[in-house]
Design an enzyme around this catalytic site. Structure first.
Site, PDB file in Angstrom:
ATOM      1  N   SER A  56       0.800  -1.120   0.013  1.00 10.39           N
ATOM      2  CA  SER A  56       0.071   0.156   0.159  1.00 10.39           C
ATOM      3  C   SER A  56       0.952   1.265   0.191  1.00 10.39           C
ATOM      4  CB  SER A  56      -0.778  -0.038   1.408  1.00 10.39           C
ATOM      5  OG  SER A  56      -1.746  -1.075   1.305  1.00 10.39           O
TER       6      SER A  56
HETATM    7  N1  SAH Z   1      -1.065  -4.820   4.092  1.00  7.46           N
HETATM    8  C1  SAH Z   1      -0.270  -5.199   3.163  1.00  7.46           C
HETATM    9  C2  SAH Z   1      -1.178  -4.801   1.634  1.00  7.46           C
HETATM   10  C3  SAH Z   1      -1.180  -5.947   0.697  1.00  7.46           C
HETATM   11  S1  SAH Z   1      -2.426  -5.543  -0.675  1.00  7.46           S
HETATM   12  C4  SAH Z   1       0.977  -4.504   2.957  1.00  7.46           C
HETATM   13  O1  SAH Z   1       1.252  -3.719   3.755  1.00  7.46           O
HETATM   14  O2  SAH Z   1       1.905  -4.965   1.851  1.00  7.46           O
HETATM   15  C5  SAH Z   1      -3.692  -6.593   0.097  1.00  7.46           C
HETATM   16  C6  SAH Z   1      -3.600  -7.945   0.297  1.00  7.46           C
HETATM   17  O3  SAH Z   1      -4.567  -8.587   0.807  1.00  7.46           O
HETATM   18  C7  SAH Z   1      -2.926  -8.976  -0.578  1.00  7.46           C
HETATM   19  O4  SAH Z   1      -1.722  -9.574  -0.293  1.00  7.46           O
HETATM   20  C8  SAH Z   1      -4.067 -10.038  -0.750  1.00  7.46           C
HETATM   21  O5  SAH Z   1      -3.280 -11.309  -1.401  1.00  7.46           O
HETATM   22  C9  SAH Z   1      -4.656 -10.120   0.371  1.00  7.46           C
HETATM   23  N2  SAH Z   1      -6.015 -10.646   0.283  1.00  7.46           N
HETATM   24  C10 SAH Z   1      -6.811 -10.400  -0.710  1.00  7.46           C
HETATM   25  N3  SAH Z   1      -8.014 -11.104  -0.232  1.00  7.46           N
HETATM   26  C11 SAH Z   1      -8.003 -11.582   0.902  1.00  7.46           C
HETATM   27  C12 SAH Z   1      -8.761 -12.269   1.935  1.00  7.46           C
HETATM   28  N4  SAH Z   1      -9.985 -12.853   1.503  1.00  7.46           N
HETATM   29  N5  SAH Z   1      -8.111 -12.756   2.938  1.00  7.46           N
HETATM   30  C13 SAH Z   1      -6.801 -12.494   3.367  1.00  7.46           C
HETATM   31  N6  SAH Z   1      -6.046 -11.870   2.427  1.00  7.46           N
HETATM   32  C14 SAH Z   1      -6.537 -11.419   1.431  1.00  7.46           C
END
Ligand code: SAH
Length: 213
Positions: free
Chosen positions: A64
């Site tokens: 993000s």
């Molecule tokens: N907090 C992360 C943001 C990653 S983007 C960071 O700091 O890098 C969002 C993430 O949510 C992705 O890795 C994606 O695979 C995950 N995601 C999407 N749907 C999800 C679900 N149902 N349960 C758990 N994770 C999920």
């Protein structure tokens, strides 16, 4: 894994930029000022690490934007030793920010490769969540509930009831709701049955997906 004066200088500039954009929580700013964000990205993209931008981290996912991380974390009002659940571990950067603030962190990721990679990486950097789960964030983590705070870091098409029900009374859920863009939404649990809801404008996240079957 190099982190030196050059990277620290860029981090200080990023912190100043976040201040200008309206982040006022000094603890959040200091966490961002101390975490080597460039190590959470492929080394060839080091120059992008301290710009205020989201970035691809593989498997179609992103780390993000720093402003988004700061904004969501500020809304959570994290206090040391609070039990916090994060949905979407991704690169582990948001998880590192929460650990740096002293949270007892539980975090869920649904992409297995990313889950494994980030688990090893966070451990190597010395950030130790209480529990990292490979699973479906829509369900939350019933076996470890209730949580003081819950943060969702993927765009949720709707607010999962299980997440609201896994909050303590007095707890907070920060969740971007909707499909492209999402509206940043804060729920405060006032009692067993009632929640206060506030919204904070548009943000863009990769979608929160249903579990792979
Ligand atoms: N907090 C992360 C943001 C990653 S983007 C960071 O700091 O890098 C969002 C993430 O949510 C992705 O890795 C994606 O695979 C995950 N995601 C999407 N749907 C999800 C679900 N149902 N349960 C758990 N994770 C999920």
């Amino acid at each position: 894994m190099k982190d030196g004066f050059r990277q620290q200088g860029k981090r200080n500039q990023l912190v100043e930029l976040l201040r200008e954009k309206g982040i006022i929580d000094e603890k959040v700013l200091s966490a961002i000022g101390s975490i080597p964000r460039h190590l959470f990205m492929d080394s060839s993209f080091e120059d992008h690490a301290y710009q205020d931008k989201a970035f691809p981290i593989g498997a179609g996912q992103t780390i993000s934007q720093p402003f988004t991380v700061a904004f969501q974390t500020q809304l959570l009002e994290v206090k040391p030793d609070e039990k916090i659940l994060e949905i979407g571990t991704g690169s582990g950067y948001q998880a590192a920010v929460l650990c740096e603030l002293g949270a007892k962190l539980y975090t869920i990721e649904r992409q297995q490769e990313l889950f494994k990679k980030t688990q090893k990486f966070l451990d190597k950097l010395g950030y130790r969540p209480k529990y990292m789960s490979f699973g479906d964030g829509y369900k939350g983590l019933k076996e470890y509930a209730p949580f003081d705070k819950i943060i969702v870091t993927a765009g949720a098409p709707f607010v999962p009831k299980s997440l609201l029900s896994q909050l303590i009374v007095g707890g907070k859920l920060v969740i971007p709701v909707g499909e492209n863009p999402q509206i940043m939404t804060l729920f405060d649990r006032k009692s067993q049955r009632s929640f206060d809801k506030q919204t904070f404008g548009e943000f863009r996240f990769v979608p929160m997906l249903e579990n792979k079957s």
